[in-house]
Design a protein around this motif. Structure first.
Motif, short mmCIF file in Angstrom:
data_model
loop_
_atom_site.label_atom_id
_atom_site.label_comp_id
_atom_site.label_asym_id
_atom_site.label_seq_id
_atom_site.Cartn_x
_atom_site.Cartn_y
_atom_site.Cartn_z
N ARG A 1 0.80 -1.23 0.00
CA ARG A 1 0.00 0.00 0.00
C ARG A 1 0.83 1.27 0.00
N GLN A 2 2.15 1.10 -0.11
CA GLN A 2 3.03 2.25 -0.26
C GLN A 2 3.09 2.65 -1.74
N PRO A 3 3.51 3.88 -2.04
CA PRO A 3 3.59 4.31 -3.44
C PRO A 3 4.38 3.35 -4.33
N ILE A 4 5.49 2.79 -3.83
CA ILE A 4 6.29 1.88 -4.65
C ILE A 4 5.50 0.63 -4.99
N GLY A 5 4.70 0.14 -4.04
CA GLY A 5 3.90 -1.04 -4.30
C GLY A 5 2.85 -0.81 -5.35
N GLN A 6 2.19 0.36 -5.30
CA GLN A 6 1.16 0.68 -6.28
C GLN A 6 1.77 0.86 -7.68
N ARG A 7 2.96 1.42 -7.73
CA ARG A 7 3.64 1.56 -9.03
C ARG A 7 3.94 0.19 -9.62
N ILE A 8 4.47 -0.70 -8.80
CA ILE A 8 4.82 -2.03 -9.30
C ILE A 8 3.59 -2.78 -9.78
N LEU A 9 2.46 -2.60 -9.10
CA LEU A 9 1.22 -3.22 -9.56
C LEU A 9 0.84 -2.72 -10.95
N ARG A 10 1.05 -1.44 -11.21
CA ARG A 10 0.73 -0.90 -12.54
C ARG A 10 1.59 -1.55 -13.61
N TYR A 11 2.89 -1.64 -13.34
CA TYR A 11 3.79 -2.22 -14.33
C TYR A 11 3.42 -3.69 -14.59
N ALA A 12 3.17 -4.43 -13.53
CA ALA A 12 2.86 -5.85 -13.67
C ALA A 12 1.53 -6.05 -14.39
N SER A 13 0.57 -5.17 -14.16
CA SER A 13 -0.73 -5.29 -14.82
C SER A 13 -0.60 -5.12 -16.32
N LEU A 14 0.16 -4.11 -16.76
CA LEU A 14 0.36 -3.92 -18.20
C LEU A 14 1.08 -5.11 -18.82
N ASP A 15 2.08 -5.62 -18.11
CA ASP A 15 2.81 -6.78 -18.64
C ASP A 15 1.92 -8.00 -18.74
N ASP A 16 1.01 -8.18 -17.78
CA ASP A 16 0.10 -9.33 -17.81
C ASP A 16 -0.77 -9.31 -19.07
N ILE A 17 -1.26 -8.13 -19.44
CA ILE A 17 -2.07 -8.03 -20.65
C ILE A 17 -1.25 -8.44 -21.87
N ALA A 18 -0.01 -7.94 -21.94
CA ALA A 18 0.85 -8.29 -23.07
C ALA A 18 1.14 -9.78 -23.10
N ILE A 19 1.35 -10.38 -21.93
CA ILE A 19 1.67 -11.80 -21.84
C ILE A 19 0.54 -12.65 -22.41
N TRP A 20 -0.69 -12.35 -22.00
CA TRP A 20 -1.82 -13.14 -22.49
C TRP A 20 -2.09 -12.85 -23.96
N GLY A 21 -1.80 -11.63 -24.39
CA GLY A 21 -1.94 -11.32 -25.82
C GLY A 21 -0.96 -12.11 -26.66
N VAL A 22 0.29 -12.19 -26.22
CA VAL A 22 1.31 -12.95 -26.95
C VAL A 22 0.96 -14.44 -26.93
N LEU A 23 0.46 -14.93 -25.80
CA LEU A 23 0.06 -16.33 -25.72
C LEU A 23 -1.03 -16.65 -26.75
N SER A 24 -1.96 -15.73 -26.93
CA SER A 24 -3.01 -15.94 -27.93
C SER A 24 -2.42 -16.04 -29.33
N VAL A 25 -1.39 -15.23 -29.60
CA VAL A 25 -0.73 -15.28 -30.91
C VAL A 25 -0.01 -16.62 -31.08
N VAL A 26 0.70 -17.06 -30.03
CA VAL A 26 1.42 -18.33 -30.09
C VAL A 26 0.47 -19.49 -30.36
N LEU A 27 -0.73 -19.42 -29.77
CA LEU A 27 -1.69 -20.51 -29.91
C LEU A 27 -2.55 -20.39 -31.17
N MET A 28 -2.35 -19.33 -31.94
CA MET A 28 -3.18 -19.13 -33.14
C MET A 28 -3.02 -20.32 -34.08
#
Length: 421
Positions: free
Chosen positions: A165-192
């Motif tokens: 709940r500190q500012p650094i924690g909230q920042r890291i959550l933002r970065y990880a959230s964006l990466d998660d979207i990219a990860i599942w997007g790339v997985l969809s391409v791999v499985l195409m």
């Protein structure tokens, strides 16, 4: 004994063995219980228990029991992946989009590149590429596995470190959230699957329509009915994603990502995630361990895991240093964030399971990826804890949000982690 009796013996072992090792071994400092459960799954698999005590292994984990355990595992991991999709924080990422995009891009792109280079090297030797995998799928799949950040485990670790709940924690959550979207997007391409392209297009079109309708329905329903609709929506998405040639876990993630977190109480969401982790996910960890294989030789698999661990950690740390240089971060800030974002367990294991199910990787590659995921997560607390004692200014540092003009309305992204500030 009947299959039912052996099934409950298996459950007793699955829940008892990792807990006793974790508690009696005082491993809480190094990893949450879920990581020890993953290790327990490996130890109870054919490569360890099956090799040391083949008669006991074949008696307890016979075909009928494994089928029953797999059913529980499929449902548990589907629920977990859906909850991970719901909890992604996209609104805050949009508000701080320049800083978030630069950081997430380097945090994902650099280890992805390093992992792809390592995967290219693996292809020079037999035994790593799956029977139905194409070289580009293997390279991109293994590369992305090296770039994954395990967002749910990251939350648990940051809670333990008291920075969530500190500012650094909230920042890291933002970065990880964006990466998660990219990860599942790339997985969809791999499985195409080009042979099933029509089915996949139909699924995505139908999903877009149904996602719009389900959002309207859940927002309209009283709070006490929303969970029921959510668990009707989940198997539908999982079924049609699998039917289209993608994977039921991709469908499970898509089921959650369109749901707004603030439609549910934060306390209920936390309880649901913790209960899924406690009640059904240990069965998934066991079923994951049953898929490990050492036929290439223990030394070769361990060497492969070491290479993957090196490129994933080094890629993440170098990527964050590049982001820190571009954004003019304080000294030590990039290393702290990099070590937290290199946490791999669970999401990387789910990712590797999908690649194995589609025969893009072999059991040996899966085992190496599994060992890499566990090792990276076990490194996090011992490395990060001393850093936090030296970087008090970084922990409480708040990145200035980018101005949003009145003519530029915020997208209706999910309002995640509402109570975290």
């Amino acid at each position: 004994m009947s299959t039912t009796e052996i099934f409950f013996i298996a459950l007793f072992i699955i829940f008892t063995f990792p807990y006793l090792v974790w508690r009696l071994g005082s491993l809480d400092y190094y990893a949450p219980l879920v990581v020890v459960q993953i290790i327990g799954g490996i130890l109870l698999g054919p490569g360890i228990l099956g090799h040391a005590f083949p008669d006991i292994y074949s008696f307890i984990f016979n075909k009928q029991v494994i089928q029953s355990l797999n059913g529980l595992a499929w449902w548990g991991v589907s629920c977990f992946v859906m909850l991970a999709g719901i909890e992604m924080d996209l609104r805050q990422a949009w508000i701080n989009r320049r800083e978030s995009t630069i950081t997430a891009g380097f945090a994902l792109g650099t280890p992805l590149l390093f992992g792809c280079i390592a995967a290219l090297g693996f292809l020079q030797f037999p035994g790593w590429l799956g029977a139905e995998g194409r070289p580009w799928q293997f390279i991109l799949g293994v590369g992305m596995a090296c770039a994954v950040t395990a967002l749910p485990i990251l939350v648990l670790l940051m809670e333990k470190l008291e920075i969530l709940r500190q500012p650094i924690g909230q920042r890291i959550l933002r970065y990880a959230s964006l990466d998660d979207i990219a990860i599942w997007g790339v997985l969809s391409v791999v499985l195409m699957d080009w042979d099933r392209l029509g089915k996949q297009g139909a699924f995505l079109a139908g999903y877009a329509v149904c996602a719009y309708l389900i959002r309207k329905l859940i927002a309209w329903l009283p709070p006490q009915d929303r969970w029921y609709i959510l668990f009707i929506w989940l198997p539908l998405c999982a079924f049609f994603a699998d039917w289209s040639g993608l994977h039921f876990m991709v469908g499970s993630f898509l089921a959650g990502v369109v749901i707004d977190h603030h439609w549910f109480e934060q306390k209920q969401m936390d309880l649901m995630r913790n209960h899924v982790l406690m009640v059904v996910m240990p069965v998934f960890f066991l079923s994951t361990g049953l898929r490990t294989n050492w036929q290439l030789g223990g030394t070769v698999v361990l060497l492969g895991a070491a290479v993957l661990l090196f490129v994933s950690v080094a890629g993440k740390l170098i990527g964050l240093r590049m982001a820190g240089w571009a954004l003019k971060w304080e000294k030590g800030e990039a290393s702290l964030i990099g070590w937290l974002l290199q946490t791999k367990a669970l999401i990387e294991i789910i990712f590797a399971n999908v690649l194995l199910d589609k025969h893009i990787i072999t059991d040996e590659t899966f085992t190496a990826l599994l060992l890499m995921a566990v090792s990276s997560t076990m490194l996090t607390i011992p490395v990060v804890n001393p850093m936090l004692k030296r970087l008090k200014s970084v922990i409480f540092k708040t990145v200035k949000s980018e101005p949003v003009h009145a003519s530029e309305p915020l997208p209706d992204f999910t309002n995640k982690h509402k109570k975290m500030g």
